[in-house]
Write a protein that holds these residues in place. Structure first.
Motif, mmCIF file in Angstrom:
data_model
loop_
_atom_site.group_PDB
_atom_site.id
_atom_site.type_symbol
_atom_site.label_atom_id
_atom_site.label_comp_id
_atom_site.label_asym_id
_atom_site.label_seq_id
_atom_site.Cartn_x
_atom_site.Cartn_y
_atom_site.Cartn_z
ATOM 1 N N ARG A 48 0.818 -1.215 0.000
ATOM 2 C CA ARG A 48 0.000 0.000 0.000
ATOM 3 C C ARG A 48 0.853 1.267 0.000
ATOM 4 N NH1 ARG A 48 -5.400 -0.401 1.333
ATOM 5 N NH2 ARG A 48 -5.321 1.703 0.484
ATOM 6 N N ARG A 77 1.611 -2.332 4.777
ATOM 7 C CA ARG A 77 1.031 -0.993 4.788
ATOM 8 C C ARG A 77 1.769 -0.156 5.822
ATOM 9 N NH1 ARG A 77 -3.920 -4.135 6.497
ATOM 10 N NH2 ARG A 77 -3.716 -4.301 8.732
ATOM 11 N N PRO A 78 1.939 1.126 5.527
ATOM 12 C CA PRO A 78 2.696 1.969 6.445
ATOM 13 C C PRO A 78 1.957 2.172 7.767
ATOM 14 C CG PRO A 78 1.693 3.286 4.715
ATOM 15 C CD PRO A 78 1.448 1.859 4.365
ATOM 16 N N PRO A 79 2.695 2.375 8.849
ATOM 17 C CA PRO A 79 2.034 2.615 10.135
ATOM 18 C C PRO A 79 1.362 3.982 10.150
ATOM 19 C CG PRO A 79 4.396 2.924 10.348
ATOM 20 C CD PRO A 79 4.153 2.417 8.956
ATOM 21 N N TYR A 80 0.383 4.128 11.016
ATOM 22 C CA TYR A 80 -0.356 5.391 11.090
ATOM 23 C C TYR A 80 -0.707 5.707 12.537
ATOM 24 C CZ TYR A 80 -4.274 2.203 11.593
ATOM 25 O OH TYR A 80 -5.100 1.200 12.039
ATOM 26 N N TYR A 89 -0.027 8.938 8.021
ATOM 27 C CA TYR A 89 0.752 7.736 7.785
ATOM 28 C C TYR A 89 2.226 8.097 7.888
ATOM 29 C CZ TYR A 89 -3.413 5.409 6.097
ATOM 30 O OH TYR A 89 -4.654 4.841 6.014
ATOM 31 N N MET A 92 7.671 3.430 5.895
ATOM 32 C CA MET A 92 8.168 2.115 6.305
ATOM 33 C C MET A 92 9.464 1.860 5.539
ATOM 34 S SD MET A 92 6.542 -1.672 5.582
ATOM 35 C CE MET A 92 5.028 -1.392 6.454
ATOM 36 N N GLU A 107 3.184 -3.756 9.467
ATOM 37 C CA GLU A 107 2.946 -2.324 9.633
ATOM 38 C C GLU A 107 4.109 -1.692 10.395
ATOM 39 O OE1 GLU A 107 -1.519 -1.094 9.908
ATOM 40 O OE2 GLU A 107 -1.194 -2.722 11.330
ATOM 41 N N LYS A 125 2.004 -1.980 14.351
ATOM 42 C CA LYS A 125 2.365 -0.627 13.935
ATOM 43 C C LYS A 125 3.585 -0.108 14.694
ATOM 44 C CE LYS A 125 -1.653 0.965 14.877
ATOM 45 N NZ LYS A 125 -2.923 1.627 15.069
#
Length: 197
Positions: A48, A77-80, A89, A92, A107, A125
């Motif tokens: 993502r 998916r990148p951490p948020y 966001y 990563m 994440e 995350k």
């Protein structure tokens, strides 16, 4: 040397830098993703890159190093988080010689070099995984965990205060881990051959 791993040449796109990306993988926001070279993105993987900070221009959301393997069905998916009322966001970064097993959700904020993550794992995350660390199959790493270098984390030993099963430190890894993981990832890449040349 182990037997070759064959793939259909029609299923994979090979880039100038040797990256092999399955046409069955979902790459959202490719302009925000960097592949370092000789990286394999397997079928059904989801990356993502479209989940990024708001604002104009391109931003690197997910960066993978050289000789990485993203297994089948992985979700990256990148951490948020929400900070001072603003949802954002964060990038990563994944180092070189990283193997991520099938059906793993990542994440993390940072994954170092020479890291092996097993299949069916959840990497929470903002997790930071240092160089030469390993996460065993079926392990849940809670958010904001720091996995030290040369450490093996495994299992679901108990519940955290939120009632989630979490992995824990199991043992130190040998100092030869760096050489072993580098050799294994390079060998896998060289064994990953098209069936229909």
């Amino acid at each position: 040397m182990e037997a070759p791993v064959y793939y259909s040449k029609a299923e994979f796109i090979e880039t100038d830098t040797g990256n092999k990306v399955s046409r069955r993988a979902t790459i959202a926001g490719p302009q925000n993703i960097i592949l370092g070279g000789k990286t394999i993105i397997s079928s059904s993987a989801i990356i993502r890159g479209d989940l990024r900070r708001t604002g104009p221009g391109h931003a690197v959301v997910i960066s993978l190093g050289r000789y990485c393997l993203v297994g089948e069905g992985c979700v990256m998916r990148p951490p948020y988080k929400t900070y001072r009322g603003n949802f954002n966001y964060y990038p990563m970064k994944i180092g070189d010689y990283v193997h991520i097993g099938a059906n793993t959700v990542v994440e993390a904020a940072t994954i170092g070099n020479h890291v092996v993550i097993g299949k069916n794992c959840v990497i929470g995350k903002f997790t930071i995984i240092k160089d030469c660390a390993q996460v065993a199959d079926n392990t849940v790493i809670p958010p904001n965990t720091v996995i030290p270098a040369l450490a093996l984390f495994a299992g679901s030993p108990g519940y955290n205060p939120e009632g989630i099963l979490v992995g824990r430190f199991v043992e130190d890894l040998p100092e030869s881990t760096q050489e072993m993981v580098e050799s294994q990832t390079k060998q896998y890449y060289s064994r990953f051959q098209p069936l229909d040349r």
